[in-house]
Design an enzyme around this catalytic site. Structure first.
Site, mmCIF file in Angstrom:
data_model
loop_
_atom_site.group_PDB
_atom_site.id
_atom_site.type_symbol
_atom_site.label_atom_id
_atom_site.label_comp_id
_atom_site.label_asym_id
_atom_site.label_seq_id
_atom_site.Cartn_x
_atom_site.Cartn_y
_atom_site.Cartn_z
ATOM 1 N N GLU A 191 -0.723 -8.650 5.132
ATOM 2 C CA GLU A 191 -0.485 -8.766 6.583
ATOM 3 C C GLU A 191 -1.784 -8.776 7.366
ATOM 4 O OE1 GLU A 191 -0.519 -6.070 4.944
ATOM 5 O OE2 GLU A 191 -0.642 -4.247 6.161
ATOM 6 N N CYS A 193 0.842 -1.205 0.000
ATOM 7 C CA CYS A 193 0.000 0.000 0.000
ATOM 8 C C CYS A 193 0.876 1.254 0.000
ATOM 9 C CB CYS A 193 -0.954 -0.036 1.193
ATOM 10 S SG CYS A 193 -2.301 1.147 1.069
ATOM 11 N N HIS A 237 -3.477 -5.723 1.295
ATOM 12 C CA HIS A 237 -2.723 -5.946 2.522
ATOM 13 C C HIS A 237 -2.643 -7.416 2.950
ATOM 14 C CE1 HIS A 237 -2.372 -1.692 3.950
ATOM 15 N NE2 HIS A 237 -3.310 -1.555 3.044
#
Ligand SMILES: Nc1ncnc2c1ncn2[C@@H]1O[C@H](COP(=O)(O)OP(=O)(O)O)[C@@H](O)[C@H]1O
Ligand SMILES: [Mg+2]
Lengths: 95, 770, 230, 95
Positions: C196, C85, C194
């Site tokens: 994560e 991002c 994302h």
């Protein structure tokens, strides 16, 4: 006190979602004489004293290095703002 | 009449000495919003006329917004009706920046909801953005790390020409600020009603977490300790009102141009948060206060009055964004993203090093003194010398007259029971679809998709579930659930009951998610306190809320009052937004609001009465608002809460969804659409037991009800538990397959494919606002 | 395996990236933007967020942070770098990756569970995925529209440097549905969504999108695999 | 084909977080001769044919109505862009 203006516009071939939205909104409000609209950025940099050619040169550098991303944007203007000392008059243009 | 021009040589600073020598100087107290007797009181307190700087401070601190002068006498009940036992979960309560609740394992949580209504109408984006920024600083000031935000939004009619402007700006502003701070948005409210047309409500809530030992309180103690102002520079923000003082004093230049709007800088706030947390960890902060409404006037007088001494401030040390600001203006500026700390002199270097690390500007602007006065100088000239308590805490208190409006009887007599109802299966089907696609029940995804709910990685539930759930302790999974609610139509019909119903619903939502409700915050949005009818609504509301909190054992820990929400003479519906915070040992046990497993059985818990006045059905299908709201039943609510928490802890339920706006019909719609899994439902047993029609079963808004889905293997344990505790329960259906042609099938009445249901429910906001 | 996670002023998902590294079995090492030092890490994640408020252009100011100097050099030398991002935006501004990221075409911030197809699997971050495999991970950005001129886009596709593409609707107007790209060697990867945030049960994407919620984990385990193999 | 330029700047008294961030970044890069920086917007509206006084008037209206938010911004310039037909030259300023 002097002022340098730097204008940065999206490259013509790159999508400009904001300009497109503005064009659409203008048309809906009846302002259909404006076809395409592009939205860019205007920076005003303040300098102590006069705007010298050296300062303009430094501003050009900064414009290329930081203020614009050459992949998507063009610096279309770096110049001294003559109206710097009479900014109170700026509003006049809309009235 | 106060004169606009001041006599004498006005280019000089209005010092305390000068004020003593010129008692007859005419001062613009009326323009600053003070009443004649209030101005006289200030003179009596000081034994002379105030300086213009003092006048600025008193006028802003004694405003309705900062002094709660109309609401104070009613708010006292929240403290008075809090029992010792209720207080036992609180580490800090009303009177602090926010209440702090012990959630176990050495952890505490702080939360508070606040309004930013008027600024959000003028400039929706910045108004909403700075609203979020302000409440986050309140939480930070307690020593807590902010861990989540929520927003409670109320707009005019969805199809009014001005609504889209406000909606776009406010939603983008809440998102723009909260997303940039890295705080997950875990829920909120979205209501459209014509009563908010000229006066939208933008409330924001923040939750923070801290270890017990990290609790910080806003007081200035320890003679010689330094007063440090840090964060953004001070500009002329939000001092439109006080520019009258500047122009009085410096008339040859005329009033300076001062911004009417505060612009937020979420990046500055993000670094301020990280900087503060590092300062707390390093232990270099003795006391801390955020700067919000009334800026330095508020921070200095509140810190000093809560401390054990006085304070001396050198105002010229305040870092300015606008060098032309006068001392009065600096004192009143509401520039955002600033904090004030009290620091021991031997720790100041450490403090400054941490601030530098985060590129946060910090300046020592004064120190704590031995005396009991707050003094402020401007280049060595004394311009303020006051007892700080008289500014911060001993402002005027009004016993405003209140009276039940004459129209209330007629309003309550106009019951929704008389309205024509759908009867056939087809008519019921149409009504379910129509309600599902109505402004207040349709999917809120267009709004919530603009908010980051993932950041921090601790969000276990967010919209569209009943409560937001966030993990506090990564090791144990300990976490909290928060929900806020208010049905303002109910509050309009009966403000005492309306406040209790708001609490009841928020309490139920927290329990539905599987958390034990612990504490309450509120934001009381009302019309003008000078209208006795509005004041009656306010009195009834506070009484209702305080009484109900006592029954449920959940103390009010803090909140906010917003008055003067009206357009012309038309006040908004009384809108007491109530937030409930609950705790759960392990957030991975949270209960989502939709079912997933075919074959599980669906139970309806609670009793349904014929309660349709003020309902979403009456409003959407008949534009009707009248009668009395559903009966409050806090005992039933409490029992239901215990059942839900136990069921979650023991793994007895897989899904739970509370019944509120739109009744059982809407709850079924949402539980089906949550994961696109259908259901077969029968209502006969419930209708017979409760003596109601299928229509009433579907659309009544009786309290203390939820639907749950129970794995078959747990059904006996679940029903045994309900029976043993006296929880009314009925098996009303089974979860169906999640395949292509999944339907919501209400047997004997109608069947709706989920695709059709989704088509009705999903697109309204997107189509309206995109 | 020591994985550096850089914190710029305004980084938001740095703790999350560090958590994902730990869950994958690595050691997360926090790197400060103002230090001209990579602390000897084996790989670096540039996390999501709004560094410097995303003012001017996303990533434009962070790109000049002191830590970027050694990072740019090391990346050119083959260090594994993942920009997520805002990190992706920084990598583009630093010219470690071609193209740029601009305001979403609908001009709103968007947060949603996003389906992606993984197209390049010989990078240190994606070697545990199958080519063409579809995964769901969160997407959340206001300026995630990937743009470049046609020649660059053709080059990226021709050289197989598109790492991931959006499937099931383009969420932000990215040219050719591009969600992530890599440098030529593949050690530097930028990704808008994302991973994560899809590494821990109960805290990732909604099961409604047909996922276990853990689809992002292999970005981090891939790295460990790659280093173990080396 | 003509082009009208509209420049919009944040009001001087209003906080400009973007300008502040840019000023900080410029200083870190060694461009400390630029003190304050303000960042605004530049719109380019395309019109068919010449830029007439009427069109400029319409653009002024649109600037006040849609392109700027009068609560926080000033329209500082509405004018014809003389370089409209030779925009390829614009890049020259940076080189
Ligand atoms: N409706 C309310 N219910 C309970 N407490 C309230 C309410 N309104 C205000 N308070 C409390 O009064 C105190 C002052 O409120 P406020 O001025 O909003 O605080 P702050 O200065 O931190 O913004 C706070 O402790 C707040 O929690
Ligand atoms: Mg406060």
């Amino acid at each position: 006190m002097g002022r340098i203006v730097v204008d940065v516009m999206p490259k013509p071939e790159i999508l400009d979602p904001q300009g497109k939205a503005v064009a659409g909104a203008l048309a809906r409000l009846g302002y259909d004489e404006f076809g395409a609209v592009r939205q860019g950025k205007r920076f005003e940099l303040e300098v102590d004293g006069e705007v010298t050619p050296e300062l303009l040169g430094r501003a050009r550098e900064a414009a290329g290095l930081l203020l614009s991303n050459p992949v998507i944007e063009d610096v279309v203007n770096v110049s001294a703002d003559e109206s710097a000392d009479e900014s109170a008059d700026d509003d006049a243009v809309v009235s | 009449m106060t004169g606009r021009t001041m006599s004498g040589a006005t280019t000089h600073l209005d010092t305390v000495e000068h004020a003593g020598q010129s008692p007859d100087t005419i001062q613009p107290w009326a323009e600053l919003g003070l009443k004649a007797d209030e101005y006289q009181r200030i003179r009596a307190i000081l034994g002379r006329r105030p300086t213009s700087a003092e006048l600025a401070m008193y006028s802003v601190m004694w405003s309705e917004h900062c002094s709660y002068k109309s609401s104070k006498v009613h708010l006292r009940q929240f403290g008075d009706k809090t029992t010792e036992q209720m207080r036992s979960v609180l580490l800090a309560g009303i009177g602090e920046n926010a209440g702090v609740v012990d959630v176990g394992d050495g952890w505490a949580v702080t939360f508070k909801v606040e309004s930013h209504n008027h600024p959000s109408y003028i400039e929706p984006y910045q108004g909403a953005a700075t609203g979020v920024g302000g409440i986050v600083r309140d939480i930070l000031a307690m020593g807590a790390r902010p861990i989540a935000v929520m927003d409670q939004l109320r707009f005019g009619a969805i199809d009014h020409p001005d609504t889209a402007r406000v909606v776009h700006g406010v939603v983008a502003g809440v998102g723009g600020y909260g997303n940039c701070l890295g705080l997950p948005n875990i829920g909120g409210e979205l209501v459209f009603d014509p009563c908010y047309q000229g006066n939208p409500l933008v409330n924001a809530l923040c939750v923070g977490a801290l270890r017990h030992e990290d609790l910080h309180l806003a007081n200035a103690t320890g003679e010689g300790n330094l007063v440090v102002l840090f964060g953004a520079r001070t500009g002329g923000d939000g001092i439109g009102g006080v520019s009258v003082l500047a122009s009085e004093t410096f008339d040859e230049k005329g009033p300076s141009r001062r911004p009417a709007v505060q612009v937020g800088d979420p990046f500055a706030e993000k670094v301020l948060i990280e900087c503060c947390l590092e300062l707390f960890t390093a232990g270099v902060v003795e006391g801390i206060q955020d700067l919000g409404g009334a800026g330095l006037s508020c921070a200095t007088s509140e810190l000093a009055s809560a401390g054990d001494g006085g304070m001396a401030v050198r105002l010229e040390e305040v870092p300015l964004r606008d060098a032309t600001l006068r001392p009065e203006e600096i004192l009143m500026s509401e520039s955002q993203e600033r904090m004030m700390a009290i620091v021991r002199p031997d720790r100041i270097d450490e403090f400054m090093a941490i601030a530098r690390k985060w590129d946060v500007e910090a300046a020592v602007i004064g120190e704590v003194t031995a005396g009991e006065r707050l003094t402020i100088t401007w280049h060595d000239e004394l311009i303020v010398d006051v007892p700080p308590r008289t500014v911060a805490h001993e402002g005027p208190v009004y016993q405003r007259p209140f009276e039940r409006p004459g129209s209330q009887d007629a309003l309550q007599a106009d019951s929704a029971l008389a309205l024509p109802r759908p009867k056939t299966g087809d008519e019921l089907r149409e009504t379910v679809l129509r309600l599902a696609g109505s402004p207040n029940l349709a999917s809120k995804e267009w709004v919530t998709a603009q908010y980051d709910r993932y950041v921090m990685g601790n969000t276990a539930l967010a919209m569209p579930d009943d409560a937001g759930v966030v993990r506090v302790d990564e090791e144990s999974g300990l976490g909290v659930a928060v929900a806020t609610d208010c049905n303002a139509r109910f509050a309009k019909l009966d403000p005492y009951a309306g406040a209790q119903l708001a609490l009841s619903e928020a309490y139920r939502n927290v329990a539905t998610a599987g958390a034990t409700p612990l504490a309450v915050t509120d934001c009381l949005n009302f019309g003008s306190p000078e209208d006795p009818g509005v004041m009656w609504q306010f009195a009834e509301t506070t009484r209702g809320l305080a009484d109900a909190c006592q029954v449920l054992g959940t103390p009010v820990t803090g909140g906010n009052v917003s008055l003067y929400n009206s357009t012309g003479d038309d006040a908004i519906h009384p809108t007491p937004v109530v937030g409930v915070l609950g705790v759960m040992d392990d957030v991975t046990r949270r209960t989502p609001s939709g079912w997933r497993q075919p074959g599980q059985v669906i139970y309806l818990l609670g009793t349904t009465r014929e309660e349709l006045s003020g309902s979403e059905w009456a409003w959407v299908t008949h534009g009707h608002l009248g009668g009395v709201p559903p009966k409050v039943d806090l005992g039933a609510e409490r029992l239901l809460g215990q059942i839900l928490v136990n069921a979650s802890r023991d793994g007895l339920v897989d899904a739970a969804h509370d019944l509120s706006d739109g009744g059982l019909a809407q709850a079924l719609v949402e539980a089906c659409l949550r994961y696109d899994v259908g259901a077969r439902v029968w209502l006969d047993e419930v209708c017979e037991r409760d003596g109601i029609s299928p229509f009433t079963a579907l659309f009544s808004e009786s309290v203390a009800r939820v639907i749950v889905s129970v794995p078959r293997t747990e059904e006996v344990r679940f029903t045994d538990m309900c029976t043993a505790r006296g929880q009314v329960h009925a098996r009303i259906g089974v979860v169906d397959s999640p395949d292509e042609d999944a339907t919501l099938d209400v047997q004997g009445l109608f069947s709706i494919p989920l695709t059709e249901l989704r088509q009705a429910w999903e697109p309204l906001l997107r189509n309206t606002f995109s | 395996m020591r994985v550096g996670v850089v914190t710029f002023p305004g980084s938001l998902d740095d703790q999350d990236a560090a958590r994902a590294v730990r869950l994958a079995g690595g050691e997360a090492v926090s790197l400060w933007h103002g230090d001209c030092d990579l602390r000897g890490v084996d790989a670096v994640v540039l996390p999501g967020g709004f560094s410097y408020g995303d003012y001017l252009r996303c990533g434009a100011i962070s790109r000049f942070a002191p830590v970027m100097e050694p990072l740019i050099a090391a990346a050119k030398g083959g260090l594994s770098v993942l920009g997520i991002c805002n990190g992706f935006q920084v990598l583009c501004e630093a010219h470690l990756l071609p193209g740029a990221l601009i305001r979403n075409d609908h001009r709103m911030f968007v947060c949603r569970d996003q389906r992606l197809s993984i197209e390049r699997t010989d990078t240190p971050w994606t070697n545990q995925y199958q080519r063409g495999e579809e995964i769901v991970i969160p997407l959340k950005n206001g300026e995630g529209g990937y743009v470049a001129d046609d020649a660059t886009l053709d080059m990226l596709e021709g050289e197989g440097r598109v790492v991931a593409r959006y499937v099931g609707g383009n969420p932000n107007g990215s040219y050719r549905n591009i969600a992530g790209v890599s440098n030529e060697a593949g050690n530097v990867v930028g990704l808008m969504p994302h991973p994560e945030h899809a590494t821990e049960p109960f805290f990732g994407p909604d099961p409604r999108s047909g996922t276990t919620g853990l689809d992002g984990m292999r970005f981090f385990t891939s790295l460990l695999e790659k280093v173990a193999a080396a």
